[in-house]
Design an enzyme around this catalytic site. Sequence first.
Site, short mmCIF file in Angstrom:
data_model
loop_
_atom_site.label_atom_id
_atom_site.label_comp_id
_atom_site.label_asym_id
_atom_site.label_seq_id
_atom_site.Cartn_x
_atom_site.Cartn_y
_atom_site.Cartn_z
N TYR A 1 0.84 -1.20 0.00
CA TYR A 1 0.00 0.00 0.00
C TYR A 1 0.88 1.25 0.00
O TYR A 1 0.63 2.20 -0.77
CB TYR A 1 -0.91 -0.03 1.22
CG TYR A 1 -1.68 1.25 1.45
CD1 TYR A 1 -2.79 1.57 0.67
CD2 TYR A 1 -1.29 2.13 2.46
CE1 TYR A 1 -3.49 2.75 0.88
CE2 TYR A 1 -1.99 3.31 2.68
CZ TYR A 1 -3.09 3.62 1.89
OH TYR A 1 -3.77 4.79 2.10
N GLU B 1 -11.50 6.83 5.79
CA GLU B 1 -10.83 7.64 6.80
C GLU B 1 -11.79 7.93 7.95
O GLU B 1 -11.38 7.97 9.11
CB GLU B 1 -10.30 8.94 6.20
CG GLU B 1 -9.08 8.78 5.32
CD GLU B 1 -7.84 8.31 6.06
OE1 GLU B 1 -7.82 8.36 7.31
OE2 GLU B 1 -6.88 7.88 5.39
N TRP C 1 -5.00 2.61 10.42
CA TRP C 1 -5.31 2.42 9.01
C TRP C 1 -5.10 0.97 8.61
O TRP C 1 -5.81 0.44 7.75
CB TRP C 1 -4.48 3.34 8.13
CG TRP C 1 -4.70 3.07 6.68
CD1 TRP C 1 -3.81 2.59 5.78
CD2 TRP C 1 -5.94 3.20 5.96
NE1 TRP C 1 -4.40 2.42 4.54
CE2 TRP C 1 -5.72 2.78 4.63
CE3 TRP C 1 -7.22 3.62 6.32
CZ2 TRP C 1 -6.72 2.78 3.66
CZ3 TRP C 1 -8.22 3.62 5.36
CH2 TRP C 1 -7.97 3.21 4.04
#
Length: 214
Positions: free
Chosen positions: A32, A54, A62
């Site tokens: 990522y 988010e 995350w």
Amino acid sequence: MSPPLPAGLFDTASDGAPRCTWCAATPAYQHYHDHEWGFPVTDDRRLFEKLCLEGFQAGLSWLTILNKRENFRAAFADFDAERLSRYTGRDVERLLGDAGIVRHRGKIESTLNNARRVIELRAEFGSLAAYAWRHEPAPASRPRRMTLEALKTQTTSPESVAMSKDLKRRGWSFVGPTTVYAFMQAMGLVNDHLDGCHVRERALQARRGLQPPR
């Protein structure tokens, strides 16, 4: 012996490439970091997805959200705003029973609300991308060198505060200044890869080759 890497960077035995330490936990996280985070995005679906995720991240990491991202996509119609805008209270109850996502009523309802708001925003600006990229910070306002110490100060920006305030005025929720700044980091409106990270220059080059919609 190689000199030690600057604070905030690490390398792996597999390729020896220096990376930002926040992605050290798993290979998927490193992928990522290497291929998504900080690269400029103008695709409305991806931008809307990121704003929603988010919001789901609030209070979590995350990595937790990334590990569930495919489940979120399946549960939320691949973040197709038009389809999500037609979800009802029955869908909310169904999603609250989905163990593959974060089962938080407020965040689920926020996603459905924001789907309706993004349709309104597109009618005014033409696209979410055109709206979001209006808030790209001026290069002169950014740190000259992105060190770990500089990065620690980059939790919000005047632009993320302004965008957050405007989105809230338009009826969006779970879009505080820190959430919006994290969105800007991920979608390439800012490049917060540290100096020395092997991805930083690639992300910069991608931004130089992009003409954002205005």
